[in-house]
Design a protein around this motif. Structure first.
Motif, PDB file in Angstrom:
ATOM      1  N   LEU A  89     -24.956 -43.242  24.901  1.00  0.00           N
ATOM      2  CA  LEU A  89     -26.234 -42.449  24.793  1.00  0.00           C
ATOM      3  C   LEU A  89     -26.243 -41.560  23.565  1.00  0.00           C
ATOM      4  N   ALA A  90     -27.563 -41.572  23.144  1.00  0.00           N
ATOM      5  CA  ALA A  90     -27.647 -40.887  21.644  1.00  0.00           C
ATOM      6  C   ALA A  90     -29.163 -40.432  21.744  1.00  0.00           C
ATOM      7  N   ARG A  91     -29.640 -39.466  20.725  1.00  0.00           N
ATOM      8  CA  ARG A  91     -30.858 -38.972  20.625  1.00  0.00           C
ATOM      9  C   ARG A  91     -31.592 -39.655  19.508  1.00  0.00           C
ATOM     10  N   LEU A  92     -32.784 -39.860  19.702  1.00  0.00           N
ATOM     11  CA  LEU A  92     -33.817 -40.244  18.722  1.00  0.00           C
ATOM     12  C   LEU A  92     -34.266 -38.891  17.727  1.00  0.00           C
ATOM     13  N   PRO A  93     -34.812 -39.273  16.525  1.00  0.00           N
ATOM     14  CA  PRO A  93     -34.784 -38.121  15.877  1.00  0.00           C
ATOM     15  C   PRO A  93     -36.041 -37.009  16.354  1.00  0.00           C
ATOM     16  N   ASP A  94     -36.960 -37.572  17.129  1.00  0.00           N
ATOM     17  CA  ASP A  94     -38.021 -36.683  17.568  1.00  0.00           C
ATOM     18  C   ASP A  94     -37.805 -36.210  19.098  1.00  0.00           C
ATOM     19  N   ALA A  95     -36.477 -36.416  19.687  1.00  0.00           N
ATOM     20  CA  ALA A  95     -36.125 -36.368  20.783  1.00  0.00           C
ATOM     21  C   ALA A  95     -36.221 -34.632  21.217  1.00  0.00           C
ATOM     22  N   PRO A  96     -36.709 -34.376  22.507  1.00  0.00           N
ATOM     23  CA  PRO A  96     -36.301 -33.162  22.797  1.00  0.00           C
ATOM     24  C   PRO A  96     -34.982 -32.650  23.076  1.00  0.00           C
ATOM     25  N   ALA A  97     -34.820 -31.447  23.198  1.00  0.00           N
ATOM     26  CA  ALA A  97     -33.359 -30.826  23.403  1.00  0.00           C
ATOM     27  C   ALA A  97     -33.214 -31.019  24.849  1.00  0.00           C
ATOM     28  N   GLY A  98     -31.894 -30.816  24.985  1.00  0.00           N
ATOM     29  CA  GLY A  98     -31.376 -31.046  26.458  1.00  0.00           C
ATOM     30  C   GLY A  98     -31.260 -32.585  27.045  1.00  0.00           C
ATOM     31  N   ASN A  99     -31.122 -32.679  28.338  1.00  0.00           N
ATOM     32  CA  ASN A  99     -31.302 -33.955  29.101  1.00  0.00           C
ATOM     33  C   ASN A  99     -32.357 -34.835  29.031  1.00  0.00           C
ATOM     34  N   LYS A 100     -33.478 -34.206  28.519  1.00  0.00           N
ATOM     35  CA  LYS A 100     -34.752 -34.831  28.369  1.00  0.00           C
ATOM     36  C   LYS A 100     -34.965 -35.687  27.124  1.00  0.00           C
ATOM     37  N   GLY A 101     -34.173 -35.391  26.433  1.00  0.00           N
ATOM     38  CA  GLY A 101     -34.026 -36.246  24.996  1.00  0.00           C
ATOM     39  C   GLY A 101     -33.010 -36.996  24.809  1.00  0.00           C
ATOM     40  N   ILE A 102     -32.307 -37.643  25.955  1.00  0.00           N
ATOM     41  CA  ILE A 102     -31.402 -38.639  25.712  1.00  0.00           C
ATOM     42  C   ILE A 102     -31.784 -40.116  25.873  1.00  0.00           C
ATOM     43  N   SER A 103     -31.486 -40.959  25.096  1.00  0.00           N
ATOM     44  CA  SER A 103     -31.862 -42.008  25.060  1.00  0.00           C
ATOM     45  C   SER A 103     -30.614 -43.269  25.269  1.00  0.00           C
ATOM     46  N   LEU A 104     -30.856 -44.403  25.746  1.00  0.00           N
ATOM     47  CA  LEU A 104     -29.692 -45.270  26.315  1.00  0.00           C
ATOM     48  C   LEU A 104     -29.630 -46.506  25.095  1.00  0.00           C
ATOM     49  N   PHE A 105     -28.561 -46.841  24.686  1.00  0.00           N
ATOM     50  CA  PHE A 105     -28.646 -47.884  23.534  1.00  0.00           C
ATOM     51  C   PHE A 105     -27.471 -48.718  23.943  1.00  0.00           C
ATOM     52  N   LEU A 106     -27.494 -49.981  23.474  1.00  0.00           N
ATOM     53  CA  LEU A 106     -26.552 -51.146  23.539  1.00  0.00           C
ATOM     54  C   LEU A 106     -26.077 -51.509  22.224  1.00  0.00           C
ATOM     55  N   VAL A 107     -24.698 -51.164  21.720  1.00  0.00           N
ATOM     56  CA  VAL A 107     -24.251 -51.278  20.542  1.00  0.00           C
ATOM     57  C   VAL A 107     -23.029 -52.351  20.570  1.00  0.00           C
ATOM     58  N   PRO A 108     -23.099 -53.573  20.063  1.00  0.00           N
ATOM     59  CA  PRO A 108     -22.039 -54.675  20.283  1.00  0.00           C
ATOM     60  C   PRO A 108     -20.937 -54.355  19.156  1.00  0.00           C
ATOM     61  N   LYS A 109     -19.531 -54.698  19.571  1.00  0.00           N
ATOM     62  CA  LYS A 109     -18.545 -54.524  18.450  1.00  0.00           C
ATOM     63  C   LYS A 109     -18.960 -55.367  17.489  1.00  0.00           C
ATOM     64  N   PHE A 110     -19.408 -56.811  17.544  1.00  0.00           N
ATOM     65  CA  PHE A 110     -19.635 -57.690  16.886  1.00  0.00           C
ATOM     66  C   PHE A 110     -21.437 -57.761  16.690  1.00  0.00           C
ATOM     67  N   ASN A 111     -21.986 -58.019  15.785  1.00  0.00           N
ATOM     68  CA  ASN A 111     -23.325 -58.201  15.622  1.00  0.00           C
ATOM     69  C   ASN A 111     -23.525 -59.580  15.937  1.00  0.00           C
ATOM     70  N   ILE A 112     -24.653 -59.972  16.725  1.00  0.00           N
ATOM     71  CA  ILE A 112     -24.924 -61.395  16.995  1.00  0.00           C
ATOM     72  C   ILE A 112     -26.168 -61.885  16.641  1.00  0.00           C
ATOM     73  N   ASP A 113     -26.588 -63.127  16.664  1.00  0.00           N
ATOM     74  CA  ASP A 113     -27.809 -63.897  16.227  1.00  0.00           C
ATOM     75  C   ASP A 113     -28.531 -63.852  17.700  1.00  0.00           C
ATOM     76  N   THR A 114     -29.812 -64.352  17.799  1.00  0.00           N
ATOM     77  CA  THR A 114     -30.550 -64.572  18.899  1.00  0.00           C
ATOM     78  C   THR A 114     -30.122 -65.464  19.970  1.00  0.00           C
ATOM     79  N   GLU A 115     -29.030 -66.210  19.512  1.00  0.00           N
ATOM     80  CA  GLU A 115     -28.569 -67.491  20.244  1.00  0.00           C
ATOM     81  C   GLU A 115     -26.990 -66.871  20.632  1.00  0.00           C
ATOM     82  N   GLY A 116     -26.767 -65.759  20.510  1.00  0.00           N
ATOM     83  CA  GLY A 116     -25.574 -65.246  20.960  1.00  0.00           C
ATOM     84  C   GLY A 116     -24.094 -65.516  20.203  1.00  0.00           C
ATOM     85  N   ASN A 117     -24.530 -66.124  18.982  1.00  0.00           N
ATOM     86  CA  ASN A 117     -23.402 -66.226  18.231  1.00  0.00           C
ATOM     87  C   ASN A 117     -22.842 -64.887  17.338  1.00  0.00           C
ATOM     88  N   LEU A 118     -21.633 -65.018  17.241  1.00  0.00           N
ATOM     89  CA  LEU A 118     -20.947 -63.667  16.544  1.00  0.00           C
ATOM     90  C   LEU A 118     -21.343 -63.705  15.088  1.00  0.00           C
TER      91      LEU A 118
END
Length: 602
Positions: free
Chosen positions: A214-243
């Motif tokens: 869970l994180a906030r975008l730069p222009d997000a409103p305050a409070g619960n209404k300004g929370i977005s959801l993100f996926l963050v991998p430990k290792f970056n991957i390419d479009t084929e899923g390779n590490l």
């Protein structure tokens, strides 16, 4: 540490005789071929893995714990090898979608396997367990590209998942979170911030870890209404899923905690880590609830797991430990003393553990059955009905079962006496491991507020009325089966009916008081949660008594099992359910005794 024995007889009772899973599976879209033979084979293999592979690692994992070395976490000896066996057995893909490599079996079957694994070794089970929530979130809210990139490896078990919510300055109040998400030119985001108490945040079991953040975008409103959801991998991957290269996310430190030492709980630092938006911007909490509801049922099972393991250890000890003579005369005169299982107070503790473990198993399987229906029922109305049941029952299951799981683990120590307080026996570990369950995935105070506030009061009692009607219908059916059956069952039907009726009236009373003073809801919510839990468990114990009575009347060859069911149900109704009388008194009281004292007087 008690040697875990998978309770397959009771699991089969709950699945087949109590909840009729055979017909349930036949009614689900795509599950028509899930036969009793297939289920039995999966249960047998799951029992072998949990008892032969995971159980022996439970105490050693607790003693060794996790280590942080050069920014990477090392899990206890044997955990990595056990996870490899888990993958080779195909367990991660059991109940996942075939589109991305899953076996497509019902989610409830996966829940049974989770119970087997969790009872044998909860710390280890948390590593793959959290992945299910990450997969559910991606399936529900991820784009087609995100699903193709991440789901196959998650379903295969090559990668695992976590959820990253809490921050140092905010616990359950996510409106205060500060983690930032800055958009990049390629459509990804740079995630920066610190998350704490992250279970399985780093480990050496899987090739990659997919963090749901869970994180906030730069222009997000305050409070619960300004929370977005993100996926963050430990290792970056390419479009084929390779590490590719290591992402800029790492474990900053390990928490020194009371229990679950074999599972890492850590501080995770995100330093402009590359992430991907899941779902609409500023709608992250709504998307996260997909993960949270999955996790809350998983944690409800934790209460059952610890009650079961503690009960098994206490029962074996009570049968072997010789101490004093029975009050009614020697039961083993050839020995110097009787085994402590002859003493009524020891039986009180054992029966309490047994009632919570077996009753809780029925409740969690019933909830898992509703998860199946909500996803795979052929009829839309059937799916919506299941969702309504889950809305009411998930906070009850999570809150109540984790509370009584701690109670059961404490009783296990007490049965052992002084030996229970000593580490070598393993009983104290069960309680240390159990104690986190009332805290995480939303503390039980929050579960109680959710139950009473959002699920009962906001719905104007509609969700409660729907479930209460189901219980009253069951009672009516039992009373219509003839005078002999009714006479045998009335000791369960009458108090069940009375408690459900009072549950409804207490709800109306609290609703009226809350309209005048919102603190009334906060003052009542926890006791309301517990009252609800005892009542719901009574419903399942009454059904168990019905099945047992019918089997005994038919002359079953398994008489001891069914008689034990009947006796445990009777104990629950006579010794446990009356706790509701005290809870009703406190629920009828106002918030004055809690709120009258000035803060300075504490």
């Amino acid at each position: 540490m008690p040697e875990y024995n998978a309770p397959l007889r009771d699991i089969r009772f709950a699945l087949n005789e109590l909840l009729d899973f055979e017909n349930h599976y036949a009614s689900l879209s795509g599950c028509e071929e899930v036969s009793p033979d297939l289920v039995d084979a999966i249960l047998e293999e799951g029992a072998k893995f949990s008892t032969q592979v995971l159980s022996p690692l439970n105490q050693s994992g607790d003693l060794q714990g996790c280590q942080l070395s050069n920014g990477s976490v090392i899990t206890p000896d044997g955990f990595k090898e056990a996870y490899q066996q888990y993958r080779e057995g195909g367990w991660p893909s059991l109940a996942q979608t075939p589109e991305f490599g899953g076996q497509g079996l019902p989610e409830s079957l996966g829940a049974v396997i989770s119970e087997l694994n969790g009872s044998a070794n909860w710390s280890w089970t948390m590593y793959p367990g959290l992945s299910h929530g990450a997969m559910a979130t991606l399936e529900a809210h991820g784009t087609a590209e995100q699903q193709a990139m991440f789901l196959p490896k998650l379903i295969e078990g090559a990668w695992t998942g976590t959820m990253c919510l809490t921050e140092p300055h905010c616990g359950s109040d996510l409106s205060l979170l500060r983690t930032k998400a800055e958009p990049n030119e390629d459509g990804s985001y740079s995630i920066s911030g610190t998350k704490i108490f992250i279970s399985a945040g780093d480990q050496d079991l899987s090739e990659n870890i997919v963090h749901i953040v869970l994180a906030r975008l730069p222009d997000a409103p305050a409070g619960n209404k300004g929370i977005s959801l993100f996926l963050v991998p430990k290792f970056n991957i390419d479009t084929e899923g390779n590490l590719l290269e290591r992402n800029s996310v790492e474990c900053g430190s390990l928490e020194h905690k009371m229990g679950i030492h074999g599972n890492v709980t850590c501080v995770m630092n995100f330093d402009s880590a590359k992430g991907y938006l899941i779902g609409p911007a500023n709608k992250g909490l709504r998307c996260m609830f997909t993960f949270m509801n999955n996790a809350r049922l998983f944690i409800a099972q934790q209460g059952v797991c610890h009650a079961e393991l503690s009960y098994q250890g206490a029962l074996n000890y009570a049968r072997e430990r010789l101490q004093m003579r029975s009050l009614s005369g020697p039961k083993m005169p050839e020995k110097k003393a009787d085994p402590i299982i002859v003493h009524p107070d020891v039986r009180r503790m054992l029966l309490t553990q047994k009632a919570f473990a077996e009753g809780g198993r029925a409740l969690t399987y019933f909830c898992a059955k509703q998860v199946d229906r909500s996803h795979k029922a052929a009829d839309l109305a059937d799916r919506q009905d299941a969702e309504q049941l889950l809305a009411l029952l998930i906070p009850i299951a999570k809150g109540f079962l984790t509370e009584v799981g701690v109670e059961a683990s404490s009783l296990g120590i007490q049965v052992y006496g002084g030996h229970g307080f000593i580490r070598e026996w393993g009983m104290e570990q069960i309680m240390r491991d159990a104690r986190i369950a009332p805290i995480y995935e939303g503390t039980n105070g929050i579960q109680a507020l959710d139950l009473l506030g959002r699920k009962v009061l906001v719905s104007k009692g509609a969700l409660l009325e729907r479930f209460s009607s189901q219980i009253h219908d069951y009672i009516a059916v039992q009373r219509d089966k003839g005078s002999q059956h009714q006479q045998a069952m009335e000791e369960f039907l009458e108090p069940l009916s009375a408690n459900v009726t009072r549950w409804q009236s207490l709800s109306r009373d609290i609703a009226g008081r809350t309209e005048r003073n919102a603190d009334e809801m906060g003052a009542a919510c926890f006791d309301y949660l517990m009252y609800s839990g005892y009542t719901v468990l009574a419903y399942f114990w009454a059904q168990a008594a019905t099945v047992a009575h019918t089997a005994l009347a038919a002359g079953s060859d398994d008489r001891d099992f069914y008689q034990a069911k009947l006796n445990t149900a009777r104990f629950y109704f006579r010794r446990i359910l009356p706790r509701n009388e005290s809870l009703a008194r406190t629920l009828e009281d106002s918030s004055e005794s809690l709120m009258a004292m000035d803060e300075a007087q504490f």
